[in-house]
Write an enzyme that holds these catalytic residues in place. Sequence first.
Site, PDB file in Angstrom:
ATOM      1  N   ASP A   8      -1.411   3.520  -0.763  1.00 47.60           N
ATOM      2  CA  ASP A   8      -1.982   4.268  -1.878  1.00 47.60           C
ATOM      3  C   ASP A   8      -1.475   5.699  -1.801  1.00 47.60           C
ATOM      4  OD1 ASP A   8      -3.459   2.469  -3.065  1.00 47.60           O
ATOM      5  OD2 ASP A   8      -5.422   3.172  -2.420  1.00 47.60           O
ATOM      6  N   ASP A  43      -8.478   1.670  -0.991  1.00 48.67           N
ATOM      7  CA  ASP A  43      -9.819   2.228  -0.825  1.00 48.67           C
ATOM      8  C   ASP A  43     -10.780   1.701  -1.874  1.00 48.67           C
ATOM      9  OD1 ASP A  43      -8.690   3.430  -2.969  1.00 48.67           O
ATOM     10  OD2 ASP A  43      -8.773   5.470  -2.204  1.00 48.67           O
ATOM     11  N   ASP A  66      -8.896  -3.060  -4.789  1.00 48.79           N
ATOM     12  CA  ASP A  66      -7.810  -3.311  -3.832  1.00 48.79           C
ATOM     13  C   ASP A  66      -8.099  -4.525  -2.953  1.00 48.79           C
ATOM     14  OD1 ASP A  66      -6.259  -1.122  -4.582  1.00 48.79           O
ATOM     15  OD2 ASP A  66      -7.412   0.233  -3.323  1.00 48.79           O
TER      16      ASP A  66
END
Length: 1211
Positions: A467, A788, A792
């Site tokens: 990310d 997070d 996801d």
Amino acid sequence: MGDMTNSVFYAKNQRNEAKGEFGCTLEELRSLMELRGSDAVIKIREDYGDTNGLCRRLRTSPTDGLLNNPLDLEKRKDVYGENFIPPKKPKTFLQLVWEALQDVTLIILELAAIISLGLSFYQPPGAGIELCGAASGGVEDEGESQAGWIEGAAILLSVACVVIVTAFNDWSKEKQFRGLQSRIEQEQKFSVVRAGTVIQILVADIVIGDIAQVKYGDLLPADGILIQGNDLKIDESSLTGESDHVSKAPDKDPMLLSGTHVMEGSGRMVVTAVGVNSQTGIIFTLLGASAEEEEKKEKKGKIQDGNMENNLNKAKKKNRAAAMEMQPLKSAEGGVGVEKKKKPHMHKKEKSVLQGKLTKLAVQIGKAGLIMSAITVIILILYFTIQKFVIEKTPWLPECTPVYIQYFVKFFIIGVTVLVVAVPEGLPLAVTISLAYSVKKMMKDNNLVRHLDACETMGNATAICSDKTGTLTTNRMTVVQAYVGDTHYKEIPDPDALPAKTLDLIIYSISINSAYTTKILPPDKDGGLPRQVGNKTECGLLGFILDLKRDYQPIRNQIPEEKLYKVYTFNSVRKSMSTVTKLPNRSFRMYSKGASEIILKKCSYILNAVGEPRVFRPRDRDEMVKKVIEPMACEGLRTICIAYRDFPASPEPDWDNENYILKDLTCICVVGIEDPVRPEVPEAIRKCQRAGITVRMVTGDNINTARAIAIKCGIIHPGEDFLCIDGKEFNRRIRNEKGEVEQERIDKVWPKLRVLARSSPTDKHTLVKGIIDSKQVGQRQVVAVTGDGTNDGPALKKADVGFAMGIAGTDVAKEASDIILTDDNFSSIVKAVMWGRNVYDSISKFLQFQLTVNVVAVIVAFTGACITQDSPLKAVQMLWVNLIMDTFASLALATEPPTESLLTRKPYGRNKPLISRTMMKNILGHGIYQLVIIFTLLFAGEQIFDIDSGRNAPLHAPASEHYTIIFNTFVMMQLFNEINARKIHGERNVFDGIFRNPIFCSIVLGTLGVQIIIVQFGGKPFSCFPLDVDKWLWCLFIGFGELLWGQVISTIPKNSLNFLKGAGQLTHKDEMPEEEMNEDTEEIDHSERELRRGQILWFRGLNRIQTQIRVVKAFRSSLYEGLEKPESKSSIHNFMTHPEFRIEDSQPHIPLIDDTDIEEDAALKQNSSQPSSPNKNNNAIDSGINLTTDTSKSASSSSPGSPLHSLETSL
């Protein structure tokens, strides 16, 4: 246990409630929580009037919560119970001892020892003894017959040692992992309102009557009733098995259940059931009881499989995951009713690289050992009988039978000893110690490892999909540029320069249209930065208000959360958030904020320099994108657009028609938010690239912002050949005309892809799956993913190693992950890679040492036995050698700390053999040295040292000095070779960094000390004869020769040894999980197939893995038994961990990804409701656990035309 505690609990509570402490009894609340939907609303209305009435009865305030009064809280715990589910009792030390005793080889040794003991006490009648005198060879003369029992007893004693060491290891590991488990639990907190302020408390401290704040991404810790909610959607699949998200509202369906996940929206609930009385707790209690019954039934006599299947539906095997247990509520799904009893340890997760290689190696070694030991016994018996009865023509006398049997028993013991030495049962121990040690140390490096094998898999990672926000950047958002009233301000504008009307709209829009849980608090330390709590982007916007010298709190006090008319919360599809408020004149105003390109498309007006709306045409928008948004994005800023729209009081708009509501907006301003790159990230990424790991950035941000940040981080370098694309372009490239994902298309994209911007959760999952399934490069890629958000989850679960963020991560992400980064920092991932590689190297070091000893000991025992009818190394001595080389060596070599040099080589990958050619060279080289020395000593030792020969000694003869020297030299050579084994890549300096590992030094010295004691004082039990000083010096000198010989070996180039083949190599065939090749048969892995052929003896190694790794049992992913339930589940929170992701149990319905896809892909709508049979639902996650899939089979597993199939093409 569950049943007992519950009934006691009730009895106690009924007494308490008789006093009428509160307005509701436990029974009332329990029956209320069993209702759903409109039934619940009606029941609340009949019994309490409304939710406020219920709050009054529970003596709590819907807005201010409970008073933080310790007495009141205690009383609530007494009456209604604590929010805690009692953990399963750990295994006692004696149980662990019993398990260690189940080892096949140990049982054979015990039997042999007992027979040997029995025979040594048996005195044949005196008459015939002289006739078989030759056989009993001078026993009487030496008066040694009394000592005959010693060998048997010594074997039993050493077996006892091995068992106690094993059990102690298991026990201490279990303790360690319970500690780790409880640490994870202590970090689980939840937001509740007490005395009017929102505080975070431990999940176990939640009591009935608490007002809990629920928000996107939470895992609910207790049952409750919704008082106020904004667009709340819950995933209840863990309880009901339904994958569709359930909308909750106080007037429609207010029931919130523990263990379910909040997928959208926010709200407040009053807690009405905790611990064993919550829905999760009730199921858990039933489960505990049924699992115990199941155990008793199994004990009664391993009932045939037929009966077992019937029991199965009553109570699933207890080590199947809890989420699976809940499904007997729903057999319609076809999942539970149909499912056959699978072996508890057969699960759908592919073995980690190391496990696969070790299993294979254990099979190879085990077979060899079994054959050698069988040949040894056969040769010994034939030699003896031919010598005795054919050559010497001795008749077989009945009274001599016990004497002959003693010989046969002795031969059998020698055979078993060869096997004991051949099987590397220290392997599982080394793996466990190495992993457990690494996991403990990784805690200090901010890696909280949830699944042990993730640690080792990380060492083989070839790709990391990271990310951007919070991992590569600091996740501290600040507004640095703004476009307001036709002017682009490169820094925060002066509030006086802005039109008053525009300024008011900005302040109101940001204050109201952001989660009320997001706040900016004063800094912890003087001079520090203000603390940002809640969503970081919203914190950046609130910071913008403070920079404009205004405050958001008075506005929130004026319009509290209850007064908001409707909230459209942020989700991955909308990529925006909107809040509707009712104005004093009864009309409505909606504030929106979101990604600039998405909101601007919906704007028809924009505020001009004096704060009046003017028309905003598409060409104005294009110009704005070019002149404002792209320049901001190229500086790495996130652009957020803030807008509003007014609606008339009547007719009231249809709020559910989002397409109508979210259009014709008026743009107030666009802000550029900076999220600086973490200073340590560029260096960490450089290390990854040097170590052969490709880092890719997958983000929801604008492509220009993403590219700018990627350049700052060093993910892309100008001038290189790489791809930066957004989600739309990605999907265009990987899907065919029908919209199906094709592996060949993905293979064209992923090798060059470095940045994927504006990606949806599905894109992330598709990318990870595409890389893992790709056959384009020689090695199968091992992918790590960071995440997070709740969305996801699927990608984290699909990846080989999922990293969740400890600070910013939602509960759902943490539950789907393998490792939690406690500091959210990318550079901690590099530490994980280092530790993972270190585990792999530690195991290789141990193997190099272990196999040298094995090869030598087996050949010595075998040839010695065949030539001299007696192994030069006695059974007890072998067991001691086994102990040093197994238990101690595994401790010494598995605890080597990692060094930076581990990051300079490329990942090993799946196809590289566990024992490389260099290691093979070392093993053979040292083996030759040791064999030459030992055979020289065996056949010429008596001349060299001028002592009596120990060869051809009769039964029960006293220990000879000759054989003691052989034993002692053998052990000395192992000690010095242990130092050689510290290096496996052919380095010359084997002492490098030896003092950084005190465990290693102390073990080598300790072993030496014990060896001296054994030789000098071991006497008869160890078959040792005390040696004098110069013989000791000779033994040490020969041992020291190992180090010199090691230098000689390292000069031989490995290219000259092309004939050496590595061992323990995973071929492509081994990588295909068998269960994929044949869904309906039980999955059998290679090692088990070998077992079925009856070769159970060698199973010692694997069997140890099952018994020794209690650890991993306590940690939910044991090396060979698959996903066991952790032994300690002491909080509800932990009980229901992987609701939507319990795929390992071939769960028929996997929500989450289904839904995000359904939102993305309308074509799925009509099909998503079909009930599907267990593995037919070939949807993203279902295959998510079989990391390699076989084309033909997955194609058949869902009809090719079905949308579910198009979602994920077969590979």
